[in-house]
Design a protein around this motif. Structure first.
Motif, short mmCIF file in Angstrom:
data_model
loop_
_atom_site.label_atom_id
_atom_site.label_comp_id
_atom_site.label_asym_id
_atom_site.label_seq_id
_atom_site.Cartn_x
_atom_site.Cartn_y
_atom_site.Cartn_z
N THR A 1 0.59 -0.97 0.06
CA THR A 1 -0.19 0.42 -0.29
C THR A 1 1.39 1.27 0.05
O THR A 1 1.91 1.36 0.67
CB THR A 1 -0.90 0.18 1.39
OG1 THR A 1 -1.82 -1.48 0.99
CG2 THR A 1 -1.76 1.32 1.02
N GLY A 2 0.73 2.65 -0.85
CA GLY A 2 1.20 3.73 -0.83
C GLY A 2 1.08 4.52 -0.01
O GLY A 2 -0.43 4.10 0.87
N PRO A 3 1.82 5.14 -0.21
CA PRO A 3 2.08 6.22 1.66
C PRO A 3 -0.07 6.74 1.83
O PRO A 3 -0.62 7.25 0.46
CB PRO A 3 3.02 7.20 1.63
CG PRO A 3 3.26 6.82 -0.03
CD PRO A 3 3.08 6.17 -0.70
N ALA A 4 -0.27 7.24 2.31
CA ALA A 4 -1.66 8.56 2.28
C ALA A 4 -1.44 9.67 1.45
O ALA A 4 -0.56 9.96 1.83
CB ALA A 4 -2.01 8.57 4.43
N GLY A 5 -2.05 9.85 1.05
CA GLY A 5 -2.72 10.74 0.13
C GLY A 5 -1.71 11.09 -1.76
O GLY A 5 -1.57 11.22 -1.86
N LEU A 6 -1.31 9.98 -1.89
CA LEU A 6 -0.93 9.48 -3.05
C LEU A 6 -2.52 9.64 -4.15
O LEU A 6 -3.66 9.81 -3.61
CB LEU A 6 -1.10 7.93 -3.01
CG LEU A 6 0.21 7.41 -3.07
CD1 LEU A 6 0.36 5.79 -2.95
CD2 LEU A 6 1.19 8.27 -3.64
N ARG A 7 -2.00 10.48 -4.87
CA ARG A 7 -3.17 10.95 -5.75
C ARG A 7 -3.77 9.42 -6.48
O ARG A 7 -2.87 8.30 -6.58
CB ARG A 7 -2.10 11.70 -7.08
CG ARG A 7 -3.71 11.79 -8.46
CD ARG A 7 -3.01 12.55 -9.05
NE ARG A 7 -3.30 13.26 -10.52
CZ ARG A 7 -4.63 12.55 -10.79
NH1 ARG A 7 -4.64 11.16 -11.27
NH2 ARG A 7 -5.71 13.79 -11.94
N ARG A 8 -4.89 10.43 -6.04
CA ARG A 8 -6.13 9.18 -6.54
C ARG A 8 -6.54 8.76 -8.37
O ARG A 8 -8.30 9.41 -8.31
CB ARG A 8 -7.20 9.36 -5.43
CG ARG A 8 -7.03 9.53 -4.61
CD ARG A 8 -8.25 9.62 -3.41
NE ARG A 8 -9.38 8.72 -3.90
CZ ARG A 8 -10.88 9.35 -3.26
NH1 ARG A 8 -11.13 10.32 -2.41
NH2 ARG A 8 -11.88 8.68 -3.48
N ASP A 9 -5.52 8.47 -9.15
CA ASP A 9 -5.30 8.41 -9.91
C ASP A 9 -7.04 8.11 -10.89
O ASP A 9 -7.48 8.39 -11.12
CB ASP A 9 -4.34 7.40 -10.81
CG ASP A 9 -3.09 8.01 -10.87
OD1 ASP A 9 -3.24 8.82 -9.97
OD2 ASP A 9 -2.43 7.43 -11.41
N LEU A 10 -7.39 6.60 -10.13
CA LEU A 10 -9.07 6.80 -11.17
C LEU A 10 -9.69 7.29 -10.18
O LEU A 10 -10.09 7.48 -11.29
CB LEU A 10 -9.02 4.81 -10.26
CG LEU A 10 -10.51 4.56 -10.35
CD1 LEU A 10 -10.62 3.51 -11.84
CD2 LEU A 10 -10.88 3.23 -9.86
N TYR A 11 -10.04 7.81 -9.80
CA TYR A 11 -11.05 8.51 -9.25
C TYR A 11 -10.76 9.87 -9.38
O TYR A 11 -11.85 10.05 -10.26
CB TYR A 11 -10.52 8.40 -7.15
CG TYR A 11 -11.50 9.65 -7.41
CD1 TYR A 11 -12.91 9.67 -6.44
CD2 TYR A 11 -11.51 11.06 -6.77
CE1 TYR A 11 -14.04 10.61 -6.40
CE2 TYR A 11 -12.28 12.13 -6.10
CZ TYR A 11 -14.18 11.56 -6.19
OH TYR A 11 -14.37 12.65 -6.01
N GLU A 12 -10.18 9.78 -9.68
CA GLU A 12 -10.05 11.31 -10.41
C GLU A 12 -10.08 11.85 -11.68
O GLU A 12 -10.79 12.31 -12.76
CB GLU A 12 -8.57 12.00 -10.10
CG GLU A 12 -7.83 12.67 -8.72
CD GLU A 12 -8.92 14.35 -8.57
OE1 GLU A 12 -9.54 14.48 -9.25
OE2 GLU A 12 -8.71 14.09 -6.96
N ALA A 13 -9.59 10.36 -12.54
CA ALA A 13 -9.70 10.43 -14.30
C ALA A 13 -11.62 10.18 -13.55
O ALA A 13 -12.13 10.55 -15.04
CB ALA A 13 -9.13 9.29 -14.59
N MET A 14 -12.30 9.05 -13.32
CA MET A 14 -13.89 8.90 -13.28
C MET A 14 -14.74 10.54 -13.53
O MET A 14 -15.22 10.60 -13.50
CB MET A 14 -13.86 7.80 -12.73
CG MET A 14 -13.68 6.33 -13.27
SD MET A 14 -13.52 6.32 -14.96
CE MET A 14 -15.32 6.69 -14.80
#
Length: 185
Positions: free
Chosen positions: A145-158
């Motif tokens: 699991t990456g660190p908290a605060g990673l860019r949410r690629d799927l969420y932002e794209a959708m």
């Protein structure tokens, strides 16, 4: 072995299928779309890449529902070779992680094959007219699991898809365990 799917084939239209769900209901995949689109996630129970992000997948599915985007997960792995991915274990996995979305079983692997699914997780994001707009990663996590605060690629794209009907031109491919195909012989 890690596998990386191809990037988005913008406008590709999926083939629908009816699959059994862990909740005892069979569902047509495309019927699960919201008014602004649908995310179809090919996952499985045993993959360390999926295990590393499953709570984030659940979070993003919840958040995408608020944007009018449906979500469904499909497991297509060969359960004879990988019994941890059995239908009974799918039920336990979905319950343990409190899935807010249907988890469907592609036992004959026909959906994964016709869609060109490559790995777990492999995300397909569609707009409201069921045209592919996203084929990328959830975030920068890998087997851990990456660190908290990673860019949410799927969420932002959708979120962009919900707003405009189009996904971002720049997408980063997902990475995960290869789908475990049944022996063709």
């Amino acid at each position: 072995m890690a596998a990386i799917p191809p990037l988005c084939d913008f406008g590709w239209k999926p083939v629908d299928a009816r699959l059994p769900g862990v909740d005892g209901q069979a569902r047509n995949i495309l019927d699960l779309a919201g008014p602004n689109g649908l995310v179809v996630a090919f996952i499985c129970n045993h993959c360390p890449y999926v295990k590393a992000v499953i709570d984030r997948i659940v979070r993003d599915a919840d958040d995408l529902a608020d944007l009018g985007i449906g979500f469904v997960a499909i497991s297509s792995n060969d359960v004879e070779a990988y019994p941890e991915d059995s239908f009974a274990n799918m039920k336990q996995f979905a319950a343990a992680h409190d899935f807010p979305f249907p988890y469907l079983f592609d036992e004959d692997q026909s959906v994964a094959r016709s869609w060109g699914a490559v790995c777990t997780p492999d995300f397909f994001g569609f707009n409201g007219t069921m045209e592919l707009q996203y084929r990328g990663r959830l975030d920068a996590s890998r087997k851990e699991t990456g660190p908290a605060g990673l860019r949410r690629d799927l969420y932002e794209a959708m979120r962009e898809v919900a707003r405009t009907g189009r996904g971002p031109e720049e997408q980063i491919a997902s990475m995960g365990c290869s789908i475990k195909w049944k022996d063709a012989s």
